[in-house]
Design an enzyme around this catalytic site. Structure first.
Site, PDB file in Angstrom:
ATOM      1  CE  LYS A  11     -19.177  57.581 -55.988  1.00  9.66           C
ATOM      2  NZ  LYS A  11     -20.393  58.369 -56.275  1.00  9.66           N
ATOM      3  CB  THR A  56     -17.802  61.329 -56.031  1.00  7.88           C
ATOM      4  OG1 THR A  56     -19.143  61.098 -56.437  1.00  7.88           O
ATOM      5  CG2 THR A  56     -17.675  62.696 -55.390  1.00  7.88           C
ATOM      6  NE  ARG A 170     -11.849  46.454 -13.828  1.00  8.68           N
ATOM      7  CZ  ARG A 170     -12.019  47.689 -14.249  1.00  8.68           C
ATOM      8  NH1 ARG A 170     -13.181  48.296 -14.089  1.00  8.68           N
ATOM      9  NH2 ARG A 170     -11.029  48.359 -14.810  1.00  8.68           N
ATOM     10  CD  GLN A 217      -9.295  55.413 -17.012  1.00  5.01           C
ATOM     11  OE1 GLN A 217      -9.360  54.228 -16.684  1.00  5.01           O
ATOM     12  NE2 GLN A 217     -10.228  56.301 -16.701  1.00  5.01           N
ATOM     13  CG  HIS A 245     -19.077  48.247 -17.917  1.00  3.03           C
ATOM     14  ND1 HIS A 245     -17.921  48.701 -17.322  1.00  3.03           N
ATOM     15  CD2 HIS A 245     -19.641  49.334 -18.490  1.00  3.03           C
ATOM     16  CE1 HIS A 245     -17.797  49.999 -17.514  1.00  3.03           C
ATOM     17  NE2 HIS A 245     -18.826  50.413 -18.234  1.00  3.03           N
TER      18      HIS A 245
HETATM   19  O1  LIG Z   1     -10.953  51.036 -15.708  1.00 10.86           O
HETATM   20  C1  LIG Z   1     -11.900  51.788 -15.399  1.00 10.86           C
HETATM   21  N1  LIG Z   1     -11.751  53.114 -15.536  1.00 10.86           N
HETATM   22  C2  LIG Z   1     -12.740  54.001 -15.212  1.00 10.86           C
HETATM   23  O2  LIG Z   1     -12.570  55.239 -15.367  1.00 10.86           O
HETATM   24  C3  LIG Z   1     -13.947  53.467 -14.735  1.00 10.86           C
HETATM   25  N2  LIG Z   1     -15.120  54.042 -14.339  1.00 10.86           N
HETATM   26  C4  LIG Z   1     -15.950  53.025 -13.983  1.00 10.86           C
HETATM   27  O3  LIG Z   1     -17.147  53.178 -13.593  1.00 10.86           O
HETATM   28  N3  LIG Z   1     -15.327  51.820 -14.120  1.00 10.86           N
HETATM   29  C5  LIG Z   1     -14.069  52.069 -14.601  1.00 10.86           C
HETATM   30  N4  LIG Z   1     -13.047  51.255 -14.932  1.00 10.86           N
END
Ligand SMILES: O=c1[nH]c(=O)c2[nH]c(=O)[nH]c2[nH]1
Length: 290
Positions: A11, A56, A170, A217, A245
């Site tokens: 469920k 369930t 940014r 990353q 973004h």
């Molecule tokens: O931190 C980021 N990693 C990316 O892989 C990536 N690609 C992107 O267009 N902006 C960003 N910013």
């Protein structure tokens, strides 16, 4: 000739709210619970013999009954309780998976009975039990965070379709979706799941805030590493980070400068950065992530 492959049933998304009343001071736990069972289910699929199938509907009822009988503490304990019940009480069920999400509420002022839905993230867990061993993954989703500086993105690969300008400053924002695997749940050890949760959450937030980021990353890896450093019982962390973004708006047509003050917060498309950070000696995951 067809054969039956892996299968499970249960469920999904039972919504249960448990109220605990201590005089006028009430407490609520608001959960979404999904149960999923597997075992000797060949006959129901092949011949329609339902004798091994715990409905369930019964699974849903069990969620409500257990909320009443046992109360709801840490969601990991509730998930394990249910998983062990299904696999231990039904001979045909050899494996139970229980996923729980907790929706946070806060007190509404000084009233003991009034609550306001919190803007906090959703806390999550998935518990598995196979009749002997248990596996627990805890986590959270929609933990929305933003840094107004200390984020750069430059030096990336370029081809004929690249238009993204390099940036040395940014906004970095994401809605953290994180899950962490506990190494020792297989022993069935009882744990302070709430404390472990706050430790992991605190580590994620601290690493997001204090990492000078050259990419999301890099921030992801820092966040996963911090959870492992601060949470000894955790052996693996999986992160999924949408890059929310924030584009600087060009205000020049209006005769205005824009020194990092006005941004367009785009909701899609978004970059999606995903990764796993684990201890070198992490035990095998078994079904933990399934
Ligand atoms: O931190 C980021 N990693 C990316 O892989 C990536 N690609 C992107 O267009 N902006 C960003 N910013």
């Amino acid at each position: 000739m067809a054969v039956l492959g892996p299968n499970r049933y249960g469920k999904a998304e039972t919504r249960v709210v448990r109220v605990t009343r201590h005089g006028d001071a009430h407490r609520i736990k608001d959960l979404t619970v999904s149960t999923s069972l597997s075992g000797d289910m060949t006959e129901v699929h092949l011949s329609g013999d339902n004798s091994a199938v715990l409905p369930t509907d019964t699974q849903k009822n069990t969620v409500f009954a257990f909320a009443k009988k046992h109360g709801v503490g840490a969601i990991e304990d509730f998930a394990l309780l249910l998983a062990r019940h299904f696999a231990d009480s039904q001979p045909a069920i050899h494996h139970a998976r229980v996923a729980v999400e907790e929706h946070a509420w806060e007190r509404n002022g000084a009233f003991g009975h009034s609550f306001v839905r919190s803007g906090r993230e959703v806390r999550t867990c998935v518990a598995h039990y196979d009749g002997t061993r248990s596996w627990v993954v805890s986590g959270l989703r929609d933990l929305v965070v933003l840094n107004t500086t200390n984020s750069e993105f430059w030096g990336f690969a370029k081809d004929e379709y690249t238009t993204l300008p390099e940036t040395r400053d940014r906004v970095l924002a994401t809605a953290v979706d994180a899950a962490w695997r506990h190494a020792d749940a297989s022993q069935g050890a009882s744990q302070d799941w709430d404390k472990a949760y706050e430790n992991a959450r605190g580590a994620l937030l601290a690493a997001f805030a204090d990492t000078y980021s050259l990419s999301l990353q890099q921030t992801l890896y820092a966040m996963g590493t911090r959870v492992l450093a601060e949470c000894p019982g955790v052996c693996e962390v999986r992160l999924s980070l949408p890059n929310k973004h924030h584009f600087l708006v060009d205000l020049a047509p209006f005769g205005l400068d824009n020194d990092g003050e006005v941004f367009f917060a785009a909701d899609r498309p978004y970059g999606l950065i995903e990764g796993t950070v684990l201890r070198e000696d992490a035990p095998a995951a078994g079904p933990a992530w399934e």
